[in-house]
Write an enzyme that holds these catalytic residues in place. Structure first.
Site, PDB file in Angstrom:
ATOM      1  N   GLU A   1      -9.810  -0.825   4.980  1.00 48.03           N
ATOM      2  CA  GLU A   1     -10.372  -0.317   6.227  1.00 48.03           C
ATOM      3  C   GLU A   1     -11.660  -1.073   6.587  1.00 48.03           C
ATOM      4  OE1 GLU A   1      -8.639   1.498   8.035  1.00 48.03           O
ATOM      5  OE2 GLU A   1      -8.156   3.468   7.246  1.00 48.03           O
TER       6      GLU A   1
ATOM      7  N   ASN B   1      -7.398  -0.641  13.983  1.00 47.90           N
ATOM      8  CA  ASN B   1      -8.833  -0.853  13.749  1.00 47.90           C
ATOM      9  C   ASN B   1      -9.072  -2.153  12.977  1.00 47.90           C
ATOM     10  OD1 ASN B   1      -7.852  -0.203  11.276  1.00 47.90           O
ATOM     11  ND2 ASN B   1      -9.237   1.497  10.862  1.00 47.90           N
TER      12      ASN B   1
ATOM     13  N   ASP C   1       0.824  -1.218   0.000  1.00 44.83           N
ATOM     14  CA  ASP C   1       0.000   0.000   0.000  1.00 44.83           C
ATOM     15  C   ASP C   1       0.853   1.260   0.000  1.00 44.83           C
ATOM     16  OD1 ASP C   1       0.980  -0.160   2.588  1.00 44.83           O
ATOM     17  OD2 ASP C   1      -0.949  -0.465   3.537  1.00 44.83           O
TER      18      ASP C   1
ATOM     19  N   HIS D   1      -7.410  -3.064  10.241  1.00 48.75           N
ATOM     20  CA  HIS D   1      -7.177  -3.001   8.793  1.00 48.75           C
ATOM     21  C   HIS D   1      -5.946  -3.818   8.381  1.00 48.75           C
ATOM     22  CE1 HIS D   1      -4.685   1.003   9.108  1.00 48.75           C
ATOM     23  NE2 HIS D   1      -3.861  -0.031   9.101  1.00 48.75           N
TER      24      HIS D   1
HETATM   25  C1  GLP Z   1      -0.539   0.898   8.432  1.00 50.02           C
HETATM   26  C2  GLP Z   1      -0.425   0.245   7.030  1.00 50.02           C
HETATM   27  C3  GLP Z   1      -0.447  -1.254   7.102  1.00 50.02           C
HETATM   28  C4  GLP Z   1       0.366  -1.707   8.296  1.00 50.02           C
HETATM   29  C5  GLP Z   1      -0.403  -1.323   9.537  1.00 50.02           C
HETATM   30  C6  GLP Z   1       0.327  -1.626  10.823  1.00 50.02           C
HETATM   31  O1  GLP Z   1      -1.453   1.938   8.434  1.00 50.02           O
HETATM   32  N1  GLP Z   1      -1.387   0.708   6.097  1.00 50.02           N
HETATM   33  O2  GLP Z   1       0.043  -1.813   5.897  1.00 50.02           O
HETATM   34  O3  GLP Z   1       0.562  -3.095   8.261  1.00 50.02           O
HETATM   35  O4  GLP Z   1      -0.865   0.013   9.482  1.00 50.02           O
HETATM   36  O5  GLP Z   1       1.442  -0.787  11.003  1.00 50.02           O
HETATM   37  P1  GLP Z   1       2.584  -1.061  12.067  1.00 50.02           P
HETATM   38  O6  GLP Z   1       3.319  -2.263  11.624  1.00 50.02           O
HETATM   39  O7  GLP Z   1       3.450   0.184  12.016  1.00 50.02           O
HETATM   40  O8  GLP Z   1       1.901  -1.256  13.378  1.00 50.02           O
END
Ligand code: GLP
Length: 262
Positions: free
Chosen positions: A161, A154, A85, A156
Site C-alpha cells: 500500500e 491507489n 498476495d 498499490h
Molecule cells: C487488488 C490486489 C492486487 C491487484 C489489484 C488490482 O487489491 N491486491 O494484487 O493486482 O488490486 O486488481 P484488479 O486487477 O481487479 O483491478
C-alpha cells in the site's frame, strides 16, 4: 509484431534505468501479449519461477496461458508458481480469495502438482511465520524470474500500500480504505477486509523481469502516475520506473491520459 502496438522507451532522470511501456488496442491483444511472454519464458526455462497477481486484470492472460501451454505442449512440470498476495482471514474456499482464483483458473486446468504451487495461507495464526516461509521459498528457488502484477486504484502492487518501503520483503499490511472498498468487487456478499499478506516490493525489485498490466479507463489516472509521476513510496507502482527490466503494458484506454510524445 502486432501493428496496434506502440513501443515507447522511458528514461528516468538518472538516465541509467529504462522502463518500457507497450500499448495495445484492446484488452484481448494486451492479454495475449502477456500470455505469450510467459509461455515463451517457460519454454526457455522450464524451471521458471513465476509470480502473479490475481484480480480482474490477469483473468484473460491466465486463460490464454493455459491454452498456449496445453496446445503447444510446453513442459511446465518443473515451473514454480507463487501467488502475489491474499486477504488475511479468508479461507481458500471463499470465491473471492486469491487462493480460490488460482486453484480454479490455473492449478486445476493445468493439473499443477502441489509441490509447484506456493500460496499464502491467510488463515494461519502466525502470519509472520507465513511471510518468512514465502521469503524462504523465493530464496530457495533463486529468486523470482517473471512477475506479472496489476495495479490498485491507489497505486498499490499486491498489498504494498502507499507508504510501503521499496525494499520490504513479504509482510502483512493494513489495508487502505480504498483497497477495502474496491476489494468488495471480488465478493458476492459484503466482506470485512482488514489486512493483506503480500510479497514485497524488495522481491519485485529483485525479480529478473516485472510486467505491470492495466486495462480500461478506470486505470488511466494510475497509469499516468506510474509512468510519468515522481518515483515515491507514496505511489508504490512508481517503483516500476526503477526496475531495470520493467514493463508497463496497457490497452488504449489505460494509456489515454499519458502525455504524448514521451
Ligand atoms: C487488488 C490486489 C492486487 C491487484 C489489484 C488490482 O487489491 N491486491 O494484487 O493486482 O488490486 O486488481 P484488479 O486487477 O481487479 O483491478
Amino acid at each position: 509484431m502486432n501493428s496496434s502496438k506502440i513501443f515507447i522507451t522511458f528514461r528516468t532522470k538518472s538516465f541509467i534505468r529504462i522502463m518500457k511501456l507497450i500499448s495495445f488496442k484492446n484488452y484481448h491483444l494486451l492479454s495475449d501479449f502477456a500470455a505469450t511472454e510467459i509461455a515463451n519464458a517457460i519454454k526457455d526455462d522450464p524451471s521458471l519461477v513465476l509470480c502473479m497477481a490475481s484480480g480482474h486484470t490477469p483473468v484473460l492472460t491466465i486463460e490464454l496461458l493455459v491454452k498456449k501451454l496445453t496446445e503447444e505442449k510446453i513442459d511446465y512440470s518443473q515451473m514454480k508458481f507463487l501467488g502475489l498476495d491474499e486477504w488475511v482471514g479468508l479461507p481458500p474456499v471463499n470465491e473471492g480469495s486469491c487462493n480460490y482464483f488460482f486453484k480454479t483458473k490455473l492449478f486445476e486446468p493445468l493439473q499443477l502438482n502441489a509441490s509447484q504451487c506456493f500460496l499464502f495461507n491467510a488463515m494461519t495464526n502466525d502470519l509472520e511465520a507465513e511471510c518468512k516461509k514465502m521469503d524462504a521459498v523465493i530464496a530457495d528457488n533463486g529468486g523470482i524470474d517473471v512477475m506479472l502484477v496489476g495495479i490498485g486504484m491507489n497505486g498499490h502492487i499486491g498489498f504494498n500500500e502507499p507508504g510501503t518501503s521499496f525494499s520490504i520483503h513479504c509482510h502483512v499490511a493494513e489495508l487502505d480504505n480504498s483497497t477495502k472498498t474496491v476489494g468488495q468487487k471480488y465478493f458476492k456478499e459484503e466482506t470485512v477486509l482488514h489486512q493483506g499478506i503480500t510479497i514485497g516490493l524488495g522481491h519485485l525489485m529483485d525479480a529478473k523481469k516485472v510486467v505491470l498490466k492495466a486495462d480500461g479507463k478506470r486505470k488511466a489516472e494510475v497509469i499516468k502516475k506510474t509512468v510519468e509521476g515522481m518515483v515515491s513510496k507514496n505511489f508504490p507502482a512508481s517503483i516500476m520506473q526503477n526496475h531495470n527490466n520493467g514493463f508497463v503494458i496497457v490497452d488504449e484506454e489505460a494509456a489515454s491520459l499519458l502525455s504524448k510524445p514521451h
